[in-house]
Design a protein around this motif. Structure first.
Motif, short mmCIF file in Angstrom:
data_model
loop_
_atom_site.label_atom_id
_atom_site.label_comp_id
_atom_site.label_asym_id
_atom_site.label_seq_id
_atom_site.Cartn_x
_atom_site.Cartn_y
_atom_site.Cartn_z
N GLY A 292 0.75 -1.03 0.01
CA GLY A 292 0.11 0.03 0.07
C GLY A 292 0.83 1.38 -0.15
N ASN A 293 2.07 0.94 0.16
CA ASN A 293 3.23 2.39 0.11
C ASN A 293 4.54 1.80 -0.72
OD1 ASN A 293 3.84 5.02 0.81
ND2 ASN A 293 5.14 4.16 2.50
N ASN A 294 4.95 2.90 -1.38
CA ASN A 294 6.18 2.45 -1.96
C ASN A 294 5.97 1.62 -2.99
OD1 ASN A 294 7.85 3.98 -0.19
ND2 ASN A 294 8.10 2.37 1.37
N ILE A 295 4.94 1.76 -3.81
CA ILE A 295 4.52 1.10 -5.19
C ILE A 295 4.64 1.95 -6.18
CG2 ILE A 295 2.08 0.86 -4.60
CD1 ILE A 295 1.89 -1.68 -6.07
N LYS A 296 5.30 1.77 -7.25
CA LYS A 296 5.36 2.41 -8.62
C LYS A 296 5.39 1.40 -9.71
CE LYS A 296 7.75 6.75 -7.36
NZ LYS A 296 8.97 7.49 -7.71
N PHE A 297 4.62 1.74 -10.75
CA PHE A 297 4.60 0.95 -12.01
C PHE A 297 4.36 1.76 -13.16
CE2 PHE A 297 0.90 1.14 -9.12
CZ PHE A 297 -0.18 1.63 -9.79
N TRP A 298 4.65 1.34 -14.46
CA TRP A 298 4.67 2.07 -15.58
C TRP A 298 4.52 1.31 -16.80
CZ3 TRP A 298 7.93 1.89 -20.00
CH2 TRP A 298 9.04 0.93 -19.84
N ARG A 299 4.18 2.02 -17.61
CA ARG A 299 4.01 1.48 -19.20
C ARG A 299 4.29 2.48 -20.12
NH1 ARG A 299 -0.64 3.15 -21.71
NH2 ARG A 299 -0.63 1.57 -23.41
N PRO A 300 4.94 1.94 -21.50
CA PRO A 300 4.93 2.92 -22.41
C PRO A 300 3.63 3.34 -23.14
CG PRO A 300 5.69 0.65 -23.26
CD PRO A 300 5.38 0.53 -21.82
N GLN A 301 3.47 4.53 -23.63
CA GLN A 301 2.39 4.97 -24.06
C GLN A 301 2.13 4.56 -25.40
OE1 GLN A 301 2.12 9.12 -23.35
NE2 GLN A 301 1.50 9.00 -21.23
N SER A 302 2.19 3.15 -25.80
CA SER A 302 1.85 2.65 -27.32
C SER A 302 0.51 1.71 -27.08
CB SER A 302 3.00 1.88 -27.62
OG SER A 302 3.31 0.73 -26.44
N GLU A 303 0.28 1.27 -28.29
CA GLU A 303 -0.87 0.43 -28.61
C GLU A 303 -0.70 -0.93 -27.54
OE1 GLU A 303 -3.45 -1.69 -31.93
OE2 GLU A 303 -1.82 -0.52 -32.58
N ASN A 304 0.60 -1.40 -27.68
CA ASN A 304 0.77 -2.64 -26.98
C ASN A 304 1.35 -2.54 -25.62
OD1 ASN A 304 -0.37 -4.38 -29.11
ND2 ASN A 304 1.40 -3.87 -30.15
N GLY A 305 1.46 -1.16 -25.14
CA GLY A 305 2.60 -0.91 -23.99
C GLY A 305 1.64 -1.82 -22.69
N ARG A 306 2.55 -2.46 -21.91
CA ARG A 306 2.00 -3.26 -20.82
C ARG A 306 2.58 -2.72 -19.55
NH1 ARG A 306 2.91 -9.44 -22.09
NH2 ARG A 306 4.99 -8.45 -22.75
N TRP A 307 1.93 -2.80 -18.56
CA TRP A 307 2.33 -2.46 -16.93
C TRP A 307 3.41 -3.32 -16.67
CZ3 TRP A 307 1.20 2.27 -15.70
CH2 TRP A 307 0.13 2.80 -16.04
#
Length: 213
Positions: free
Chosen positions: A116-131
């Motif tokens: 619930g804390n210290n969590i980050k996630f990301w994805r490229p802003q592309s059609e197939n971008g996954r987290w």
């Protein structure tokens, strides 16, 4: 902990202890550490730093937008994850292997300042971008702050797997509200994911988590 993560398909921060002087005056030892931001992702993943979504907590934007992630969570909440068709769709929206590596490491190190804390996630802003999930801020790992578990001496005996999959927040803990355990809880309803999770966790326990290593 970040050194242990080096063999994994997992974003983590390289660091080096440094002796620091400011204007010639000794300032002690500090850890020079990589900063997790869009430039870090561009360097390691060859993505456009101006075209990424970086979120923290339950989907709060650091960069970009939370729209794609909100849709992912809505799908998980409204579909039967035990069905392979649901799981197969989720695998097109997030990198499942990366998620397993991340969850297994955090659970094994007994990090109760998470999820619930210290969590980050990301994805490229592309059609197939996954987290993908980012490891950072793990100083509460390995029992450094084992609140609520009879003290640090017994931190090894705490059931962090149960903690990380609980549908209700653990009393006297701030680290596992229901939103933070949702994805893992729901995906574990799927037999294919559950087997993959167990096998990968066992692989890690017999390699990078093995005491000699």
């Amino acid at each position: 902990i970040h050194s242990l993560a080096e063999p994994l398909d997992l974003e983590h921060q390289a660091y080096r202890p440094c002796v620091v002087y400011i204007n010639g005056e000794y300032f002690g030892f500090l850890n020079m550490r990589e900063k997790i931001n869009e430039d870090y992702l561009a360097m390691y993943h060859e993505v456009d730093p101006d075209s990424v979504d970086i979120l923290e907590f339950d989907g709060v934007p650091v960069e970009g937008s939370s729209d794609h992630y909100d849709n992912l969570i809505n799908y998980i909440e409204t579909h039967d994850m035990s069905q392979d068709s649901s799981y197969e769709y989720i695998a097109t929206q997030m990198e499942v292997d990366n998620f397993i590596e991340y969850q297994a490491l955090q659970i094994y190190i007994d990090n109760r300042d998470w999820p619930g804390n210290n969590i980050k996630f990301w994805r490229p802003q592309s059609e197939n971008g996954r987290w993908r999930w980012i490891l950072y801020d793990t100083e509460w790992g390995f029992g450094i702050n084992a609140y609520g578990s009879a003290g640090n001496e017994y931190a090894y005996d705490y059931n962090t797997l149960e903690y990380a999959t609980s549908p209700t927040q653990t009393p006297n803990h701030h680290g596992n509200p229901p939103w933070s355990t949702l994805i893992l809880r729901k995906l574990l309803e799927n037999e294919s994911f559950k087997n993959k999770f167990i096998n990968r966790f066992a692989d890690q326990m017999n390699t990078i988590f093995e005491s000699n290593h």
